[in-house]
Structures are given as structure tokens and as C-alpha cells.
Write a protein that holds these residues in place. Structure first.
Motif, PDB file in Angstrom:
ATOM      1  N   SER A 293       0.858  -1.173   0.000  1.00 25.85           N
ATOM      2  CA  SER A 293       0.000   0.000   0.000  1.00 25.85           C
ATOM      3  C   SER A 293       0.897   1.226   0.000  1.00 25.85           C
ATOM      4  CB  SER A 293      -0.886   0.015   1.237  1.00 25.85           C
ATOM      5  OG  SER A 293      -0.103   0.281   2.366  1.00 25.85           O
ATOM      6  N   ALA A 294       0.269   2.365  -0.252  1.00 23.37           N
ATOM      7  CA  ALA A 294       1.038   3.605  -0.296  1.00 23.37           C
ATOM      8  C   ALA A 294       1.749   3.848   1.024  1.00 23.37           C
ATOM      9  CB  ALA A 294       0.113   4.767  -0.633  1.00 23.37           C
TER      10      ALA A 294
ATOM     11  N   LYS B   6       8.406   2.443   3.964  1.00 22.33           N
ATOM     12  CA  LYS B   6       8.862   3.515   4.859  1.00 22.33           C
ATOM     13  C   LYS B   6       9.511   4.606   4.018  1.00 22.33           C
ATOM     14  CE  LYS B   6       8.225   2.361   9.290  1.00 22.33           C
ATOM     15  NZ  LYS B   6       6.843   2.070   8.868  1.00 22.33           N
ATOM     16  N   LEU B   7       8.734   5.596   3.675  1.00 21.77           N
ATOM     17  CA  LEU B   7       9.273   6.678   2.861  1.00 21.77           C
ATOM     18  C   LEU B   7       9.424   7.907   3.749  1.00 21.77           C
ATOM     19  CD1 LEU B   7       6.887   6.168  -0.169  1.00 21.77           C
ATOM     20  CD2 LEU B   7       9.321   5.644  -0.138  1.00 21.77           C
TER      21      LEU B   7
ATOM     22  N   ILE C  65       6.433  12.939  -2.418  1.00 24.39           N
ATOM     23  CA  ILE C  65       6.170  11.511  -2.545  1.00 24.39           C
ATOM     24  C   ILE C  65       4.918  11.293  -3.381  1.00 24.39           C
ATOM     25  CG2 ILE C  65       5.902   9.334  -1.291  1.00 24.39           C
ATOM     26  CD1 ILE C  65       8.511  10.853  -0.625  1.00 24.39           C
ATOM     27  N   MET C  66       5.095  10.652  -4.530  1.00 22.76           N
ATOM     28  CA  MET C  66       3.971  10.304  -5.404  1.00 22.76           C
ATOM     29  C   MET C  66       4.018   8.796  -5.609  1.00 22.76           C
ATOM     30  SD  MET C  66       4.442  13.617  -7.879  1.00 22.76           S
ATOM     31  CE  MET C  66       6.215  13.453  -7.975  1.00 22.76           C
ATOM     32  N   ARG C  67       3.028   8.243  -6.279  1.00 24.66           N
ATOM     33  CA  ARG C  67       2.938   6.785  -6.345  1.00 24.66           C
ATOM     34  C   ARG C  67       3.368   6.257  -7.711  1.00 24.66           C
ATOM     35  NH1 ARG C  67      -0.604   2.603  -3.880  1.00 24.66           N
ATOM     36  NH2 ARG C  67       0.558   0.752  -4.445  1.00 24.66           N
ATOM     37  N   PRO C  68       4.528   5.579  -7.772  1.00 28.33           N
ATOM     38  CA  PRO C  68       4.946   4.979  -9.047  1.00 28.33           C
ATOM     39  C   PRO C  68       4.074   3.767  -9.367  1.00 28.33           C
ATOM     40  CG  PRO C  68       6.751   5.036  -7.433  1.00 28.33           C
ATOM     41  CD  PRO C  68       5.487   5.320  -6.692  1.00 28.33           C
TER      42      PRO C  68
END
Ligand SMILES: *Cc1c(COP(=O)(O)O)cnc(C)c1O
Length: 349
Positions: free
Chosen positions: A18-19, A23-24, A315-318
């Protein structure tokens, strides 16, 4: 040792990424289609020694009013994700039944099916959007649940409600059509909820996680007629909704909060238009899949641009889509957050 005790479908599971599971580190969060608007809630809880109401009446009534349905047509769940899982647990027999999905689409349908050893008939979004109803039904075959994510995450595309109605009609007695409306507040006139008047085999999934800005609350709703919901009510946990969650959900559904949500949606829809203009002017972007919902999905000319954004804290979702790994989904945030996207897009490489 215990590994040898696992059923095959569980041993082979890949954890859903999940997004939030990675751990970003970042400063601007545009990867989970959350709302940028946080609201404060005050609780006074003096009765936690008692079990909660299984289906809190005030919340059910408030949601029924909001969705223009009757209270019997509303089941409160722990997020729309629990609604997905409950439908499969209720209507599909493990090791025997199948569901149909139209990819690329939301990842949880597959995760829920895999954990319950339910087969997946993977069809394409383009079949759903472009083929006629008889061809789609032929491809659906014997699937018991047909998941239509509308608007679709991550492509934003919309299936017209007339097509959903025609599919339900043709699948009557054979399959349930599940319309996932996690993003419907961004295009409310597209809702399939009014179809519940005429169809016994349609169910609609809703959530407070997106436009209602309550992803942390874990609240969703399953909307359907009594006959479809009755067995689901037997399968759901006895006390699924904690007293604290019910109190917050009740506040989030009062008239003022719904008005506030609608105001925020119109701001976010405007921000989406600005973002689309930025993207279409950027040499970094080769394709934009834009539709409804609080997100835009795009293809980059070079995948390494994603790393640059991450390093800058955006932070975006690849995504990997259509066999290519240079896609990115950007959630629509506040103006300040989208300013970070603009700075990244306009930065020379
Ligand atoms: C976010 C999302 C959900 C999950 O909603 P929760 O209520 O947070 O479980 C369901 N379906 C789609 C398409 C989503 O994007």
C-alpha cells in the motif's frame, strides 16, 4: 516449521504494498489519494466498558440520508476494503468460485481474492469501456462478483451508469455487479446508487477515506438492497465499529461537514485542472490519463524523474501500467503541495 502448515494460496501471497507500507520520508504526500484537509474532532468517551452498537444507528441514518437511500440499504464497514473482503467471503466459495476485474484497477480486489483462494478472471479496462455488453458478459463467464471501480483507480476512467445497468440486467441471477465508488464525491452525478431501486444484483462500495478526508478513521459503507446485504450481515464481525469511530463518523456526516466536504471537492477539482495544465506543458510527461477522482496518472519520459522528486521530499505513487514502469499517480493536494510538483516539473534535468 509453521510454514509447512500454510495453505498454498497463503504461502504464495505477496504482501500488498500500500502507499503507506513502504517507509518513505517526505514532506509532501501525494501518493495515497488522501485529502489534504485535516479536521479536528473532540470526543468525550465515558462508556467504553460497553460493547458498541454493531451498526450505529445515527451513522447509518446519516449516511442513508447523504446517499439518498433507506437505512436498510446501508452497512457500515472498516473501510471500503472490508466491504470488498466481506462480499467475497459471503458470496464466493474458496477454491471454486471466481471474480472478474478490469485492469489496470485497484489492487485490493486481487489481494482479497488471493487470500481467500478465489480465482480471478482478469479482463481489461478497455474491454469494459469499449466492448458492448454482450461481449463483456461473455468474457465475464461464470464469475460471481464483477468489480467495476468507478471512477477507476488509477486511470480515472468512468463507466457510464447506463452500461452498469445493462451489465447488471444481463448478469441477473448469475453474478453481482460491485461498483467501487471510492471517488464518487468528485463526480457525484455518476453514482450507481440510484440503480439500487431497480436492481437486486448491484452493490456499491463507499468510503470516508478520500473526499471526506478520514483515511485514518477506517470507515466505509456497503450499499445494496436488503436481500443482498442480509447474508453479509451474518458474515461481518459482531462489533466491527468501535464507539470512538462511530462518534467521529457521525460528526463527519452532519449537514455542515457534508457541505464542507463538497466545498473541498470543488477546490480539489480546480487544483486538478491546474495540475493537468502543468503536466500537459511539461516535456517530462509523455501521456496523461486524466479523468475523475482526486488524482492524475501520467507517463514520464524517464523513470528517474521519480527518484528526483522523492529526494526532494515529494512523494507520489509509481506504477507499472501496460507493461511499462514509468507511470506515476499524483494525488490532488493543496495549492502549496501542487506547487512542489510544479517546481519538480519545471526543474531542468
Ligand atoms: C482508497 C480506495 C479504497 C479503500 O478505501 P478504504 O475505505 O480506505 O478501505 C477502495 N477502493 C478504491 C478504488 C480506492 O481507491
Amino acid at each position: 516449521m509453521s510454514k509447512s502448515l500454510l495453505p498454498k494460496n497463503i504461502a504464495e501471497l505477496k504482501a500488498y504494498s500500500s502507499a503507506k507500507s513502504e517507509k518513505l520520508t517526505g514532506t509532501t504526500w501525494l501518493n495515497a489519494n488522501e485529502s489534504p484537509y485535516a479536521k479536528e474532532f473532540k470526543l468525550s468517551l465515558g462508556n467504553l466498558n460497553r460493547y458498541p452498537e454493531p451498526q450505529p444507528e445515527y451513522v447509518i441514518d446519516a449516511y442513508a440520508k447523504y446517499a439518498q437511500l433507506n437505512a436498510e440499504q446501508v452497512l457500515m464497514t472498516r473501510g471500503a476494503d472490508e466491504g470488498i473482503e466481506l462480499l467475497m467471503r459471503t458470496y464466493c466459495e474458496s477454491g471454486k468460485d471466481s471474480i472478474a476485474i478490469f485492469t489496470p484497477t485497484y489492487g485490493m480486489y486481487k489481494v482479497s481474492a488471493d487470500t481467500q483462494n478465489i480465482a480471478i478472471n482478469e479482463l481489461s479496462q478497455s474491454l469494459l469501456l469499449n466492448a458492448d455488453v454482450s461481449e463483456i458478459c461473455a468474457s465475464i463467464g461464470g464469475a460471481k462478483l464483477v468489480f467495476i471501480c468507478n471512477p477507476n483507480n488509477p486511470t480515472g476512467s468512468l463507466t457510464p451508469t447506463s452500461k452498469i445497468a445493462a451489465l447488471a440486467k444481463s448478469l441477473s441471477g448469475k453474478a453481482l455487479v460491485i461498483v467501487d465508488e471510492a471517488y464518487i464525491e468528485f463526480c457525484p452525478e455518476q453514482s450507481a446508487a440510484p440503480l439500487l431501486q431497480d436492481f437486486e444484483n448491484i452493490a456499491v462500495l463507499r468510503t470516508l477515506s478520500k473526499a471526506f478526508a478520514l483515511a485514518g478513521l477506517r470507515t466505509g459503507f456497503l450499499l445494496a438492497n436488503t436481500e443482498l446485504l442480509a447474508p453479509v450481515r451474518k458474515v461481518i464481525a459482531p462489533y466491527p465499529v468501535s464507539t470512538a469511530v462511530a462518534m467521529i463518523a457521525e460528526q463527519a456526516l452532519n449537514t455542515d461537514s457534508v457541505t464542507q466536504m463538497r466545498r473541498q471537492v470543488s477546490i480539489l477539482n480546480r487544483n486538478k485542472d491546474s495540475l493537468k495544465t502543468l503536466l500537459s506543458n511539461s516535456p517530462k510527461v509523455t501521456q496523461i490519463l486524466s479523468g475523475e477522482g482526486n488524482f492524475v496518472t501520467l507517463q514520464l519520459s524517464d523513470r528517474s524523474f521519480i527518484e528526483t522528486a522523492m529526494q526532494q521530499g515529494t512523494i507520489m505513487r509509481p506504477f507499472s501500467l501496460y507493461g511499462e514502469d514509468n507511470w506515476l499517480r499524483i494525488s490532488i493536494g493543496s495549492e502549496q503541495e501542487l506547487e512542489q510538483v510544479r517546481l519538480w516539473l519545471e526543474q531542468p534535468e
